[in-house]
Design a protein around this motif. Structure first.
Motif, PDB file in Angstrom:
ATOM      1  N   PHE A 125      75.519  -2.879 -13.055  1.00  0.00           N
ATOM      2  CA  PHE A 125      76.841  -3.358 -13.442  1.00  0.00           C
ATOM      3  C   PHE A 125      77.941  -2.429 -12.941  1.00  0.00           C
ATOM      4  O   PHE A 125      79.013  -2.885 -12.539  1.00  0.00           O
ATOM      5  CB  PHE A 125      76.903  -3.522 -14.961  1.00  0.00           C
ATOM      6  CG  PHE A 125      75.996  -4.601 -15.476  1.00  0.00           C
ATOM      7  CD1 PHE A 125      76.450  -5.901 -15.615  1.00  0.00           C
ATOM      8  CD2 PHE A 125      74.670  -4.329 -15.787  1.00  0.00           C
ATOM      9  CE1 PHE A 125      75.610  -6.914 -16.069  1.00  0.00           C
ATOM     10  CE2 PHE A 125      73.818  -5.327 -16.233  1.00  0.00           C
ATOM     11  CZ  PHE A 125      74.288  -6.624 -16.373  1.00  0.00           C
ATOM     12  N   ALA A 126      77.667  -1.125 -12.948  1.00  0.00           N
ATOM     13  CA  ALA A 126      78.664  -0.164 -12.470  1.00  0.00           C
ATOM     14  C   ALA A 126      79.037  -0.433 -11.018  1.00  0.00           C
ATOM     15  O   ALA A 126      80.190  -0.245 -10.612  1.00  0.00           O
ATOM     16  CB  ALA A 126      78.134   1.260 -12.626  1.00  0.00           C
ATOM     17  N   ALA A 127      78.075  -0.890 -10.229  1.00  0.00           N
ATOM     18  CA  ALA A 127      78.317  -1.158  -8.809  1.00  0.00           C
ATOM     19  C   ALA A 127      79.282  -2.315  -8.589  1.00  0.00           C
ATOM     20  O   ALA A 127      79.831  -2.475  -7.496  1.00  0.00           O
ATOM     21  CB  ALA A 127      76.994  -1.451  -8.105  1.00  0.00           C
ATOM     22  N   LEU A 128      79.500  -3.121  -9.627  1.00  0.00           N
ATOM     23  CA  LEU A 128      80.381  -4.285  -9.508  1.00  0.00           C
ATOM     24  C   LEU A 128      81.806  -3.985  -9.956  1.00  0.00           C
ATOM     25  O   LEU A 128      82.678  -4.854  -9.899  1.00  0.00           O
ATOM     26  CB  LEU A 128      79.816  -5.444 -10.335  1.00  0.00           C
ATOM     27  CG  LEU A 128      78.371  -5.851  -9.993  1.00  0.00           C
ATOM     28  CD1 LEU A 128      77.916  -6.994 -10.890  1.00  0.00           C
ATOM     29  CD2 LEU A 128      78.242  -6.235  -8.528  1.00  0.00           C
ATOM     30  N   GLU A 129      82.051  -2.757 -10.403  1.00  0.00           N
ATOM     31  CA  GLU A 129      83.379  -2.349 -10.866  1.00  0.00           C
ATOM     32  C   GLU A 129      84.434  -2.601  -9.789  1.00  0.00           C
ATOM     33  O   GLU A 129      84.283  -2.188  -8.634  1.00  0.00           O
ATOM     34  CB  GLU A 129      83.364  -0.858 -11.224  1.00  0.00           C
ATOM     35  CG  GLU A 129      84.704  -0.299 -11.656  1.00  0.00           C
ATOM     36  CD  GLU A 129      85.043  -0.616 -13.103  1.00  0.00           C
ATOM     37  OE1 GLU A 129      86.191  -0.376 -13.505  1.00  0.00           O
ATOM     38  OE2 GLU A 129      84.149  -1.093 -13.830  1.00  0.00           O
ATOM     39  N   GLY A 130      85.501  -3.310 -10.164  1.00  0.00           N
ATOM     40  CA  GLY A 130      86.591  -3.579  -9.237  1.00  0.00           C
ATOM     41  C   GLY A 130      86.302  -4.652  -8.210  1.00  0.00           C
ATOM     42  O   GLY A 130      87.157  -4.974  -7.386  1.00  0.00           O
ATOM     43  N   LYS A 131      85.096  -5.216  -8.243  1.00  0.00           N
ATOM     44  CA  LYS A 131      84.713  -6.237  -7.264  1.00  0.00           C
ATOM     45  C   LYS A 131      84.505  -7.604  -7.909  1.00  0.00           C
ATOM     46  O   LYS A 131      84.954  -8.621  -7.378  1.00  0.00           O
ATOM     47  CB  LYS A 131      83.413  -5.828  -6.558  1.00  0.00           C
ATOM     48  CG  LYS A 131      83.480  -4.504  -5.814  1.00  0.00           C
ATOM     49  CD  LYS A 131      82.109  -4.148  -5.249  1.00  0.00           C
ATOM     50  CE  LYS A 131      82.126  -2.796  -4.562  1.00  0.00           C
ATOM     51  NZ  LYS A 131      80.767  -2.419  -4.064  1.00  0.00           N
ATOM     52  N   THR A 132      83.812  -7.610  -9.037  1.00  0.00           N
ATOM     53  CA  THR A 132      83.417  -8.865  -9.672  1.00  0.00           C
ATOM     54  C   THR A 132      83.643  -8.786 -11.176  1.00  0.00           C
ATOM     55  O   THR A 132      83.114  -7.877 -11.826  1.00  0.00           O
ATOM     56  CB  THR A 132      81.920  -9.154  -9.419  1.00  0.00           C
ATOM     57  OG1 THR A 132      81.652  -9.093  -8.014  1.00  0.00           O
ATOM     58  CG2 THR A 132      81.527 -10.516  -9.958  1.00  0.00           C
ATOM     59  N   PRO A 133      84.415  -9.697 -11.763  1.00  0.00           N
ATOM     60  CA  PRO A 133      84.540  -9.715 -13.225  1.00  0.00           C
ATOM     61  C   PRO A 133      83.190 -10.008 -13.868  1.00  0.00           C
ATOM     62  O   PRO A 133      82.472 -10.912 -13.420  1.00  0.00           O
ATOM     63  CB  PRO A 133      85.529 -10.855 -13.486  1.00  0.00           C
ATOM     64  CG  PRO A 133      86.222 -11.086 -12.183  1.00  0.00           C
ATOM     65  CD  PRO A 133      85.231 -10.744 -11.121  1.00  0.00           C
ATOM     66  N   VAL A 134      82.844  -9.259 -14.899  1.00  0.00           N
ATOM     67  CA  VAL A 134      81.555  -9.425 -15.568  1.00  0.00           C
ATOM     68  C   VAL A 134      81.765  -9.555 -17.071  1.00  0.00           C
ATOM     69  O   VAL A 134      82.375  -8.686 -17.703  1.00  0.00           O
ATOM     70  CB  VAL A 134      80.615  -8.237 -15.289  1.00  0.00           C
ATOM     71  CG1 VAL A 134      79.322  -8.385 -16.089  1.00  0.00           C
ATOM     72  CG2 VAL A 134      80.302  -8.129 -13.797  1.00  0.00           C
ATOM     73  N   LEU A 135      81.256 -10.641 -17.629  1.00  0.00           N
ATOM     74  CA  LEU A 135      81.230 -10.838 -19.077  1.00  0.00           C
ATOM     75  C   LEU A 135      79.812 -10.587 -19.565  1.00  0.00           C
ATOM     76  O   LEU A 135      78.849 -11.103 -18.987  1.00  0.00           O
ATOM     77  CB  LEU A 135      81.637 -12.273 -19.430  1.00  0.00           C
ATOM     78  CG  LEU A 135      81.353 -12.735 -20.871  1.00  0.00           C
ATOM     79  CD1 LEU A 135      82.216 -11.982 -21.874  1.00  0.00           C
ATOM     80  CD2 LEU A 135      81.562 -14.245 -21.007  1.00  0.00           C
ATOM     81  N   VAL A 136      79.670  -9.807 -20.625  1.00  0.00           N
ATOM     82  CA  VAL A 136      78.375  -9.604 -21.262  1.00  0.00           C
ATOM     83  C   VAL A 136      78.426 -10.198 -22.661  1.00  0.00           C
ATOM     84  O   VAL A 136      79.304  -9.853 -23.455  1.00  0.00           O
ATOM     85  CB  VAL A 136      78.001  -8.108 -21.342  1.00  0.00           C
ATOM     86  CG1 VAL A 136      76.742  -7.922 -22.192  1.00  0.00           C
ATOM     87  CG2 VAL A 136      77.783  -7.535 -19.951  1.00  0.00           C
ATOM     88  N   LEU A 137      77.504 -11.114 -22.942  1.00  0.00           N
ATOM     89  CA  LEU A 137      77.357 -11.665 -24.286  1.00  0.00           C
ATOM     90  C   LEU A 137      76.127 -11.039 -24.920  1.00  0.00           C
ATOM     91  O   LEU A 137      74.991 -11.365 -24.559  1.00  0.00           O
ATOM     92  CB  LEU A 137      77.203 -13.189 -24.249  1.00  0.00           C
ATOM     93  CG  LEU A 137      78.405 -14.027 -23.824  1.00  0.00           C
ATOM     94  CD1 LEU A 137      78.116 -15.508 -24.045  1.00  0.00           C
ATOM     95  CD2 LEU A 137      79.656 -13.632 -24.590  1.00  0.00           C
ATOM     96  N   SER A 138      76.344 -10.124 -25.844  1.00  0.00           N
ATOM     97  CA  SER A 138      75.255  -9.560 -26.633  1.00  0.00           C
ATOM     98  C   SER A 138      75.030 -10.470 -27.836  1.00  0.00           C
ATOM     99  O   SER A 138      75.856 -11.338 -28.129  1.00  0.00           O
ATOM    100  CB  SER A 138      75.624  -8.148 -27.088  1.00  0.00           C
ATOM    101  OG  SER A 138      74.595  -7.574 -27.868  1.00  0.00           O
TER     102      SER A 138
END
Length: 375
Positions: free
Chosen positions: A303-316
């Motif tokens: 997930f860190a590799a996607l910082e600033g590139k792809t919005p990521v939503l996590v549903l716990s």
């Protein structure tokens, strides 16, 4: 499903295993926000939300995936709303398990595509090779094979979802979310956004017993036994392919509320376990062969590799098994996670609480893409 077994691999001491089997498009501009933490119970009012009364035209078809010497028929569904406007495609990947199926995403897909807004959403749900209603050839399934399938399904010239680069949103449950993130980290796919629903990375046995060399040897023995012609079917029928085991599995940890486990769900999943080749991929999943990473540190790096590139939503989820929940919670405030939300449910919240999950996913879509009109 509760699993207890004693195995005697050659030249290895006896050991006991006990585990719960967790079992033309117009591009939008993307705004990448700073990470934030949001609790579902305090941000959204779910009282009037229902996915059960949503419906959408449903198209079903098969796509042929060529992998080495195999031609694998892949089952997929398209949920669309009749409209003259161009549509934005969402790919929904089922949670990987011994009874994985497109069925778990149907209500969420129907809910989202029928909503009225600036965007016209189209949802495609696809069964993984070896699972659901797709073909289940006998081959050595692992995380690389599933990643290869995902990349081919998205990028192949004849793909049913082929579209301009960076114009696909992907929702994935469990291991599927981690495989999507891994492919995106490598640049093999370039999704416009990712939603990871109850994300996991460790298979049922490795998450309990670890992955040292001794355990890997034992996992290999179990995997080989499950794939064997006669004893494999016998063991598979005992551990997986029976309605009591499936019901126990769903009531103990797949669903948060045992009362939500209906006879229809159990019968549907049981039927999947009777399909030709049904035991091959579950044998790999159980023993950790489908794990996209081998540690929490590697999980966070995806997930860190996607910082600033792809919005990521996590549903716990509030009711996940303890070990799985710990991995989900590790993503709270983590680098690369744009938004973190906790919803009711356990390992299949998209099926158990589809209205709540659909609402959170739709809010995520609105925050990033909803205010952008078609050009």
């Amino acid at each position: 499903m509760a699993l207890y077994a004693t195995f005697m691999p050659p030249s290895s001491p006896k050991f006991n295993l006990y585990a719960k089997i967790r079992a033309p498009f117009n591009p939008y501009s993307v705004r990448v926000l700073n990470p934030l933490t949001i609790r579902a119970s305090t941000t959204l009012d779910y009282s009037n939300v229902s996915a059960n009364d949503k419906s959408s035209p449903l198209k079903t078809s098969n796509w042929q995936w060529k992998f080495k010497d195999n031609l694998v028929n892949i089952y997929y569904e398209e949920h669309v709303k009749e409209s003259s406007e161009p549509s934005q495609n969402i790919l929904m990947m089922p949670t990987i398990s011994d009874v994985s199926t497109v069925e778990e995403w149907r209500s969420v897909a129907g809910d989202i595509v029928q909503r009225n807004g600036n965007a016209n959403w189209r949802a495609t749900i696809v069964d993984w090779p070896g699972l659901g209603y797709s073909d289940r050839p006998k081959m050595d399934y692992n995380a690389d094979v599933l990643e290869k399938f995902l990349v081919d399904f998205i990028n192949s010239p004849n793909s049913p979802i082929k579209q301009p680069e960076n114009d696909l949103i992907i929702f994935g449950g469990g291991h599927a979310a981690s495989i999507v993130a891994r492919a995106a980290k490598k640049g093999l796919v370039k999704p416009k956004a990712i939603a990871a629903v109850a994300p996991t990375w460790a298979g049922p046995l490795p998450i309990v017993f670890g992955r040292d060399s001794s355990m890997e040897t034992r996992y290999g023995f179990l995997r080989g036994t499950l794939k064997a012609p006669a004893v494999g079917w016998m063991m598979y029928n005992m551990l997986v392919s029976n309605e009591n085991a499936i019901q126990s599995q769903y009531k103990s940890h797949v669903y948060a509320n045992p009362e939500n486990v209906t006879s229809g769900i159990v019968e549907s999943r049981y039927a999947l376990t009777k399909r030709k080749g049904a035991r091959y991929l579950p044998a790999a999943f159980l023993t950790g062969q489908l794990d996209p990473v081998t540690s929490r540190e590697e999980f966070l790096e995806l997930f860190a590799a996607l910082e600033g590139k792809t919005p990521v939503l996590v549903l716990s989820t509030k009711g996940s098994p303890k070990r799985s929940k710990a991995e989900m919670e590790a993503l709270k405030g983590a680098k690369g996670v744009s938004k973190f939300v906790e919803v009711p449910g356990a390992l299949l919240p998209q099926e158990e609480y589809p209205a709540l999950v659909a609402e959170e996913l739709y809010q995520f879509l609105q925050e990033y893409f909803g205010s952008v009109a078609y050009s």
